[in-house]
Write a protein that holds these residues in place. Structure first.
Motif, mmCIF file in Angstrom:
data_model
loop_
_atom_site.group_PDB
_atom_site.id
_atom_site.type_symbol
_atom_site.label_atom_id
_atom_site.label_comp_id
_atom_site.label_asym_id
_atom_site.label_seq_id
_atom_site.Cartn_x
_atom_site.Cartn_y
_atom_site.Cartn_z
ATOM 1 N N GLY A 46 -7.962 -1.445 3.819
ATOM 2 C CA GLY A 46 -7.537 -1.754 5.135
ATOM 3 C C GLY A 46 -6.995 -3.127 5.359
ATOM 4 O O GLY A 46 -7.581 -4.122 5.029
ATOM 5 N N VAL A 47 -5.865 -3.237 6.048
ATOM 6 C CA VAL A 47 -5.372 -4.657 6.425
ATOM 7 C C VAL A 47 -6.241 -5.153 7.333
ATOM 8 O O VAL A 47 -6.750 -6.204 7.273
ATOM 9 N N THR A 48 -6.923 -4.623 8.532
ATOM 10 C CA THR A 48 -7.739 -4.845 9.265
ATOM 11 C C THR A 48 -9.104 -5.431 8.880
ATOM 12 O O THR A 48 -9.495 -6.327 9.045
ATOM 13 N N ARG A 49 -9.399 -4.625 7.577
ATOM 14 C CA ARG A 49 -10.672 -4.995 7.053
ATOM 15 C C ARG A 49 -10.514 -6.481 6.340
ATOM 16 O O ARG A 49 -11.403 -7.351 6.293
ATOM 17 N N LEU A 58 -10.011 3.582 1.548
ATOM 18 C CA LEU A 58 -8.891 2.788 1.724
ATOM 19 C C LEU A 58 -9.006 1.416 1.891
ATOM 20 O O LEU A 58 -9.910 0.842 2.702
ATOM 21 N N CYS A 112 -13.069 -0.493 11.910
ATOM 22 C CA CYS A 112 -11.710 -1.413 12.181
ATOM 23 C C CYS A 112 -10.693 -0.700 11.558
ATOM 24 O O CYS A 112 -10.897 -0.020 10.492
ATOM 25 N N GLY A 113 -9.280 -0.950 12.140
ATOM 26 C CA GLY A 113 -8.326 -0.226 11.471
ATOM 27 C C GLY A 113 -7.196 -0.596 12.501
ATOM 28 O O GLY A 113 -7.348 -1.059 13.718
ATOM 29 N N THR A 114 -5.891 -0.437 12.114
ATOM 30 C CA THR A 114 -4.680 -0.938 12.712
ATOM 31 C C THR A 114 -4.658 -0.116 14.098
ATOM 32 O O THR A 114 -4.379 -1.008 15.312
ATOM 33 N N GLU A 148 -16.357 4.876 4.459
ATOM 34 C CA GLU A 148 -15.530 4.278 5.577
ATOM 35 C C GLU A 148 -15.747 5.636 6.435
ATOM 36 O O GLU A 148 -16.287 6.647 6.324
ATOM 37 N N LYS A 190 -2.605 6.154 1.081
ATOM 38 C CA LYS A 190 -2.922 6.688 2.451
ATOM 39 C C LYS A 190 -1.842 8.090 2.226
ATOM 40 O O LYS A 190 -0.603 7.836 2.533
ATOM 41 N N TYR A 250 -6.364 13.121 4.906
ATOM 42 C CA TYR A 250 -6.672 13.555 6.358
ATOM 43 C C TYR A 250 -7.032 14.863 6.538
ATOM 44 O O TYR A 250 -7.887 15.217 7.399
ATOM 45 N N ARG A 301 0.805 -1.219 -0.128
ATOM 46 C CA ARG A 301 -0.161 0.014 -0.032
ATOM 47 C C ARG A 301 1.043 1.285 0.088
ATOM 48 O O ARG A 301 0.554 2.187 -0.691
ATOM 49 N N SER A 320 -12.874 8.251 8.893
ATOM 50 C CA SER A 320 -11.596 8.985 8.549
ATOM 51 C C SER A 320 -10.513 8.169 8.731
ATOM 52 O O SER A 320 -9.548 8.557 8.105
ATOM 53 N N ALA A 321 -10.577 7.353 9.616
ATOM 54 C CA ALA A 321 -9.151 6.338 9.727
ATOM 55 C C ALA A 321 -9.672 5.076 10.002
ATOM 56 O O ALA A 321 -8.702 4.301 10.465
ATOM 57 N N MET A 322 -10.571 4.599 9.704
ATOM 58 C CA MET A 322 -11.005 3.025 9.903
ATOM 59 C C MET A 322 -12.161 2.669 8.831
ATOM 60 O O MET A 322 -12.904 3.745 8.185
ATOM 61 N N ASN A 323 -11.939 1.466 8.465
ATOM 62 C CA ASN A 323 -13.122 1.064 7.613
ATOM 63 C C ASN A 323 -14.429 0.575 8.502
ATOM 64 O O ASN A 323 -14.385 0.832 9.554
#
Ligand SMILES: Cc1ncc(COP(=O)(O)O)c(C=O)c1O
Length: 361
Positions: free
Chosen positions: A253-256, A251, A295-297, A227, A191, A196, A92, A229-232
């Motif tokens: 997301g890795v967490t998504r 975005l 969800c997000g890192t 989404e 990203k 942001y 990414r 602002s900083a999470m899915n």
């Protein structure tokens, strides 16, 4: 060089982890720096964490030629510091760099930076549940000029922050109908700092109305959920897990991705699809949608207690945290090596060669 190494060793010897570590405010005393000039990346090294001289006319400041990543190193129950799917962050980061015409950081340099920083800071990775060493790879353009064009010189920094999870509790979100975070064909799926900055005004408005975060809609139709602002964003509808499909302006997301796979593995049906926000509200009203979460890192999983509109209407969720806490626990157990890792997602940060091979896959 020897004097930098001595300085780094001295700084690390004197460092103590503070008792309180809210998300992203305590910066580790060392970072990694590598420079790009004369058409190539040059070897990087650990340096003291300090201000970085930047020309006031640099492309990073004038045109936002800047990209970053967010990832974490975890303290395992064994002694090794662990990383979670760093290959996805590298990919990414490469896409973000390329989108803003910046040179892609080679996988070996990315892995070298990770193992150097995490190795040096291993004893300062906080070990509480959900705590970690948050890692912020950052890349920006240095050349000073006012003509709208790119740069030939760039800096890569890997900054670290011993941290608690971003949002520890439940959040309330407001549907943002006026502003858009990203344009269609723009930079929403990478990203970069500008995304942001563009979210701050709406977020302030939503906080002023008693909410925590804006829920962004797609910039084309203004109807479909994208989404936060900083999470899915995820919803439990009729017991199944639903999330907005990757539209090109949100975005990935890795967490998504990890939660979707994990949910499937746990026997939960998942669906990545277009999600009209008005349909979701109706699904909450009739009881089909029982749960929402982000969800997000940084946050890992943040249960959503209520969703509302700027005009004051608001809908509370019935089963806040029911499925999301199970998914959060299952994910954290893998990340912190408290359970098996059926997907091969976790890699030690201490073996740079193995880490390079992992990042390249
Ligand atoms: C806009 C946005 N969406 C989603 C995410 C979640 O991505 P990830 O799970 O890779 O942290 C983030 C965090 O990086 C983000 O900034």
């Amino acid at each position: 060089m020897a004097s930098t190494e001595t300085a780094v060793a001295g700084i690390l010897a004197d460092y103590r982890l503070p008792a309180e570590i809210p998300f992203g405010v305590e910066f580790a005393p060392v970072m990694y720096r590598a420079d790009y000039f004369d058409g190539e990346w040059h070897a990087g090294s650990l340096v003291p964490f300090a201000d970085v001289p930047v020309n006031p006319a640099a492309t990073a400041l004038q045109f936002g030629q800047q990209a970053f990543e967010g990832m974490k190193a975890y303290k395992s129950t064994g002694s090794r510091p662990l990383l979670f799917r760093p290959n996805l962050n590298w990919r990414r980061f490469a896409r973000s760099a390329d989108r803003l015409r910046m040179p892609v950081l080679p996988a070996a340099l990315f892995a070298n930076a990770l193992s150097a920083v995490v190795g040096a800071l291993a004893e300062f990775i906080p070990g509480g549940r959900g705590q970690s060493l948050y890692l912020r790879p950052t890349l920006f353009g240095l050349d000073p000029h006012f003509a709208v064009k790119g740069s030939d010189r760039f800096v890569f920094l890997l900054i670290a922050s011993p941290s608690d999870a971003y949002y520890a509790g439940q959040i309330r979100i407001m549907i943002e109908r006026e502003n858009f975070r990203a344009a269609s064909g723009g930079t929403g799926d990478v990203k970069v700092g500008g995304n942001y900055a563009a979210s701050l005004l709406a977020n302030e408005n939503c906080v002023a109305r008693g909410f925590d975060q804006s829920l962004w809609l797609d910039p084309k139709s203004g109807e479909n959920i994208e989404e936060l602002s900083a999470m899915n964003f995820m919803a439990v509808i009729d017991g199944e897990l639903h999330t907005p499909a990757l539209s090109g302006s949100l975005l990935e997301g890795v967490t998504r991705d990890s939660l979707l796979r994990l949910a499937k593995h746990l026997g939960i049906k998942v669906s990545s699809r277009t999600m009209p926000v008005d349909e979701l509200v109706r699904d909450i009203e009739v009881g089909r949608c029982s749960e929402l979460f982000a969800c997000g890192t940084g946050a890992i999983v943040a249960p959503i207690a209520a969703i509302g509109e700027a005009d004051g209407r608001e809908w509370s969720l019935r089963d806040v945290g029911q499925m999301s806490s199970k998914l959060r626990d299952a994910l954290l157990d893998i990340q912190e090596a408290n359970s098996d890792d059926p997907f091969g997602w976790v890699v030690g940060a201490d073996d740079c060669e193995a880490l390079t091979a992992f990042v390249e896959q």
